[in-house]
Design a protein around this motif. Structure first.
Motif, PDB file in Angstrom:
ATOM      1  N   LEU A 125       3.499  -2.976   3.441  1.00 58.35           N
ATOM      2  CA  LEU A 125       3.996  -1.765   4.085  1.00 58.35           C
ATOM      3  C   LEU A 125       5.458  -1.504   3.745  1.00 58.35           C
ATOM      4  O   LEU A 125       5.847  -0.365   3.438  1.00 58.35           O
ATOM      5  CB  LEU A 125       3.816  -1.874   5.599  1.00 58.35           C
ATOM      6  CG  LEU A 125       4.330  -0.704   6.437  1.00 58.35           C
ATOM      7  CD1 LEU A 125       3.604   0.589   6.058  1.00 58.35           C
ATOM      8  CD2 LEU A 125       4.156  -0.990   7.923  1.00 58.35           C
ATOM      9  N   ARG A 161       6.689   4.204  11.620  1.00 57.22           N
ATOM     10  CA  ARG A 161       6.801   3.147  10.613  1.00 57.22           C
ATOM     11  C   ARG A 161       7.564   1.944  11.138  1.00 57.22           C
ATOM     12  O   ARG A 161       7.124   0.787  10.969  1.00 57.22           O
ATOM     13  CB  ARG A 161       7.474   3.694   9.348  1.00 57.22           C
ATOM     14  CG  ARG A 161       7.317   2.789   8.145  1.00 57.22           C
ATOM     15  CD  ARG A 161       8.061   3.335   6.921  1.00 57.22           C
ATOM     16  NE  ARG A 161       7.587   4.662   6.538  1.00 57.22           N
ATOM     17  CZ  ARG A 161       8.050   5.325   5.471  1.00 57.22           C
ATOM     18  NH1 ARG A 161       8.999   4.772   4.718  1.00 57.22           N
ATOM     19  NH2 ARG A 161       7.587   6.526   5.183  1.00 57.22           N
ATOM     20  N   GLN A 185       6.883   1.280   0.677  1.00 59.66           N
ATOM     21  CA  GLN A 185       7.064   2.413   1.585  1.00 59.66           C
ATOM     22  C   GLN A 185       7.592   3.656   0.879  1.00 59.66           C
ATOM     23  O   GLN A 185       7.434   4.780   1.381  1.00 59.66           O
ATOM     24  CB  GLN A 185       7.985   2.036   2.738  1.00 59.66           C
ATOM     25  CG  GLN A 185       9.391   1.668   2.320  1.00 59.66           C
ATOM     26  CD  GLN A 185      10.287   1.385   3.513  1.00 59.66           C
ATOM     27  OE1 GLN A 185      10.336   2.173   4.459  1.00 59.66           O
ATOM     28  NE2 GLN A 185      10.978   0.257   3.483  1.00 59.66           N
ATOM     29  N   THR A 231      -2.433  -2.261   3.834  1.00 55.35           N
ATOM     30  CA  THR A 231      -1.755  -2.791   5.024  1.00 55.35           C
ATOM     31  C   THR A 231      -2.754  -3.045   6.137  1.00 55.35           C
ATOM     32  O   THR A 231      -2.770  -4.125   6.755  1.00 55.35           O
ATOM     33  CB  THR A 231      -0.679  -1.803   5.510  1.00 55.35           C
ATOM     34  OG1 THR A 231       0.275  -1.585   4.469  1.00 55.35           O
ATOM     35  CG2 THR A 231       0.024  -2.327   6.746  1.00 55.35           C
ATOM     36  N   GLU A 232      -3.605  -2.067   6.418  1.00 55.10           N
ATOM     37  CA  GLU A 232      -4.595  -2.207   7.488  1.00 55.10           C
ATOM     38  C   GLU A 232      -5.635  -3.258   7.143  1.00 55.10           C
ATOM     39  O   GLU A 232      -6.099  -4.002   8.018  1.00 55.10           O
ATOM     40  CB  GLU A 232      -5.275  -0.856   7.743  1.00 55.10           C
ATOM     41  CG  GLU A 232      -6.230  -0.844   8.922  1.00 55.10           C
ATOM     42  CD  GLU A 232      -5.523  -0.896  10.266  1.00 55.10           C
ATOM     43  OE1 GLU A 232      -6.212  -1.071  11.286  1.00 55.10           O
ATOM     44  OE2 GLU A 232      -4.282  -0.757  10.282  1.00 55.10           O
ATOM     45  N   PHE A 242       1.500  -2.058  16.461  1.00 51.62           N
ATOM     46  CA  PHE A 242       1.040  -1.833  15.087  1.00 51.62           C
ATOM     47  C   PHE A 242      -0.122  -0.851  14.990  1.00 51.62           C
ATOM     48  O   PHE A 242      -0.084   0.119  14.231  1.00 51.62           O
ATOM     49  CB  PHE A 242       0.622  -3.183  14.477  1.00 51.62           C
ATOM     50  CG  PHE A 242       0.240  -3.113  13.021  1.00 51.62           C
ATOM     51  CD1 PHE A 242       1.199  -3.324  12.047  1.00 51.62           C
ATOM     52  CD2 PHE A 242      -1.058  -2.839  12.626  1.00 51.62           C
ATOM     53  CE1 PHE A 242       0.863  -3.265  10.694  1.00 51.62           C
ATOM     54  CE2 PHE A 242      -1.398  -2.769  11.278  1.00 51.62           C
ATOM     55  CZ  PHE A 242      -0.431  -2.986  10.319  1.00 51.62           C
ATOM     56  N   ALA A 296       5.485   0.031  13.645  1.00 49.41           N
ATOM     57  CA  ALA A 296       4.437  -0.751  12.995  1.00 49.41           C
ATOM     58  C   ALA A 296       5.002  -2.039  12.397  1.00 49.41           C
ATOM     59  O   ALA A 296       4.364  -3.103  12.469  1.00 49.41           O
ATOM     60  CB  ALA A 296       3.754   0.078  11.914  1.00 49.41           C
ATOM     61  N   LEU A 298      -1.415   2.267   2.964  1.00 51.80           N
ATOM     62  CA  LEU A 298      -1.859   2.061   4.344  1.00 51.80           C
ATOM     63  C   LEU A 298      -3.227   1.384   4.386  1.00 51.80           C
ATOM     64  O   LEU A 298      -3.503   0.577   5.282  1.00 51.80           O
ATOM     65  CB  LEU A 298      -1.902   3.405   5.075  1.00 51.80           C
ATOM     66  CG  LEU A 298      -0.541   4.096   5.239  1.00 51.80           C
ATOM     67  CD1 LEU A 298      -0.711   5.465   5.869  1.00 51.80           C
ATOM     68  CD2 LEU A 298       0.399   3.234   6.087  1.00 51.80           C
ATOM     69  N   GLY A 339       5.518   8.610   8.844  1.00 48.13           N
ATOM     70  CA  GLY A 339       5.897   7.566   9.789  1.00 48.13           C
ATOM     71  C   GLY A 339       7.358   7.535  10.144  1.00 48.13           C
ATOM     72  O   GLY A 339       7.776   6.682  10.945  1.00 48.13           O
ATOM     73  N   THR A 353      -0.089   2.829  12.395  1.00 51.34           N
ATOM     74  CA  THR A 353      -0.594   2.895  11.026  1.00 51.34           C
ATOM     75  C   THR A 353      -1.704   3.936  10.919  1.00 51.34           C
ATOM     76  O   THR A 353      -1.801   4.665   9.927  1.00 51.34           O
ATOM     77  CB  THR A 353      -1.112   1.524  10.567  1.00 51.34           C
ATOM     78  OG1 THR A 353      -2.030   1.002  11.544  1.00 51.34           O
ATOM     79  CG2 THR A 353       0.030   0.539  10.386  1.00 51.34           C
TER      80      THR A 353
END
Length: 509
Positions: free
Chosen positions: A192, A86, A196, A27-28, A123, A89, A24, A203, A127
């Motif tokens: 992501l 999830r 996963q 991803t962020e 999104f 997002a 995460l 999520g 997250t």
């Protein structure tokens, strides 16, 4: 058995974080790289490439950044009610990626901005919430550290965005800059989905399978619906804007206050589970809510000033700053990286400072910390006001002026923002805590709009924007210090039989 994956939550006694946190984080980081990279270019692109007037470019910037704070409320609701965090997002990342690539086509400008606004709504809140689901519950002692690590990902992406997207956009071509933001969002989306399995059940709704080919029809349907929604809003936008512009400012504020009061009264009933008995807020709870709403007004003034970074200060860097180092000209977007760099350097110091102060004989109330943060922001505008006058009289000024402005604004942010989020989470009655946090971010969105619209509002008044901002920031900061004793008593109001609220997961800007 204890593992470091999210499949089986790690024991709270173990200091190690689940590996899913770093999925995460990445991803962020890439999503924020794309968002801030595009934001660093937006006003410069409108003025230098599309020929927008300065005031119109700033207003569009304000509308875009303001709406970005509004849509996560709806995206979070859709995720909780129907799709799960999830999947929602992934839909948001897909829509945003299309928006970034559409920015490279001038004729699709408004469509691209709309897709970015809608995609961010899907999104951003989900997250952030997925981080909390990696842990054993709100009492897990690792949660605060997890959100600190997650927040570092935000700043890491922000730091590199101006350097990469900004350089490509200004030195190679605008489409390269916007395209690189789209590539960044694509990498975040792939991260992501591809990793996963490390997230375990975080999520996912009960019984929901991980994201795969079976979700493709839903992703395509929501993406198509997002595109249709954007075109629909754009069709009625001129009429809607005309209606809103005819409402006096005082009436807008009065309507907003009335709506907030009504929503707070109805919220517990609307969110109650079947058969659950809802209790009205007590007098003490209403007192704390009133204190939070008062603070939100002050915080809105702070963000109205702070968000000049991507607007008027960005144009100042481009037009009125001498950016030459020998034969190399520093891209104006590089100045956008000062804030995240200083947050990396200064955040640990402020964390230790507040911890030491809270343990001292004379701890500074959180309200006073916020008041001081507003004053420090105002000092940054004192520097900016002087720099603007020097540039108008003598020509472009040195880059050190903007550096000190960004440094002061970052210090002000570290004094106000984390403290404010913590304060709201502690003071809000538990059953409307999410609502109050939502109002907090809506106020940020309104402040972002006024940050862009300010020059147009002040046009013809004879008041220089930076003079207004230094006066409003310092003035509101001093007023907040004066009101600190009263607000502190209101925030600590408790009923005799009131149970303490459960701790809440931190929220991020």
């Amino acid at each position: 058995m204890t593992t470091l994956t999210a499949t089986t939550p790690t024991s709270a006694s173990n200091a190690a974080h689940p590996r899913g946190l770093y999925v995460l984080f990445a991803t962020e980081m890439w999503e924020r790289f794309s968002y801030y990279g595009m934001r660093a270019l937006l006003v410069l692109y409108l003025v230098n490439a599309l020929g927008y007037k300065r005031v119109d470019a700033l207003e569009m910037y304000g509308i875009y950044t303001g709406l970005v704070y509004l849509t996560p409320i709806f995206g979070g609701w859709i995720a909780d009610k129907y799709l799960g965090l999830r999947l929602t997002a992934v839909i948001g990342g897909t829509v945003m990626m299309l928006g970034h690539f559409a920015m490279a086509v001038p004729s699709l400008l408004h469509v691209a901005l709309g897709l970015l606004i809608v995609g961010n709504g899907f999104f951003k809140p989900n997250t952030t919430s997925m981080v909390g689901e990696l842990y054993d519950g709100p009492t897990d002692p690792r949660r605060d550290g997890a959100y600190t690590i997650f927040y570092m990902g935000i700043n890491l992406g922000s730091f590199f965005s101006g350097l990469v997207c900004g350089t490509l956009g200004q030195k190679v071509g605008w489409d390269w800059g916007f395209g690189s933001a789209g590539v960044g969002m694509g990498i975040g989306l792939i991260t992501l989905v591809a990793f996963q399995n490390i997230l375990g059940r975080s999520g996912l709704k009960p019984g929901q399978r991980p994201i795969g080919a079976h979700n493709l029809p839903v992703i395509l349907a929501f993406t198509a619906a997002s595109i249709a929604l954007v075109y629909g809003v754009l069709a009625v936008w001129p009429m809607l804007k005309g209606l809103l512009s005819g409402i006096p400012g005082w009436l807008s504020i009065a309507i907003g206050i009335a709506v907030i009061a009504i929503v707070i009264r109805l919220w517990s009933k609307l969110t109650a589970k079947p058969g659950q008995v809802t209790q009205p807020l007590t007098r003490a709870e209403w007192t704390r809510v009133a204190a939070v709403l008062i603070l939100i007004v002050f915080v809105a003034f702070f963000w109205m000033g702070f968000e000049q970074a991507g607007g008027s200060m960005n144009l100042f860097a481009d037009k009125q700053t001498d950016r030459h180092l020998g034969s190399f000209e520093i891209p104006a977007t590089w100045f956008q990286s000062i804030n995240p760099l200083l947050i990396f350097l200064l955040a640990p110091f402020f964390s230790m400072l507040w911890t030491a102060n809270n343990k001292s004989r004379f701890p500074l109330p959180d309200v006073a910390k916020q008041g001081l943060g507003m004053i420090v922001l105002g000092l940054g505008f004192v520097v900016m006001f002087i720099a603007q006058n020097r540039a108008n009289a003598l020509g472009p000024v040195g880059p050190q002026w903007l550096f000190w402005v960004y440094a002061l604004h970052t210090i002000g942010e570290l004094m106000l923002s984390p403290v404010g989020l913590s304060l709201v989470s502690r003071a809000a009655p538990h059953r409307i805590a999410a609502l109050l946090m939502g109002i907090w971010f809506i106020a940020n969105g309104i402040a972002n709009y006024f940050a862009g619209a300010l020059e147009g509002i002040l046009a013809g008044s004879g008041i220089p924007p930076y003079a207004f901002l230094l006066a409003s920031s310092i003035g509101m900061g001093v007023l907040l210090l004066i009101l600190t004793p009263m607000l502190n008593r209101m925030l600590q109001a408790r009923d005799a039989v009131e149970a303490p609220d459960a701790p809440l997961q931190p929220a991020l800007a």
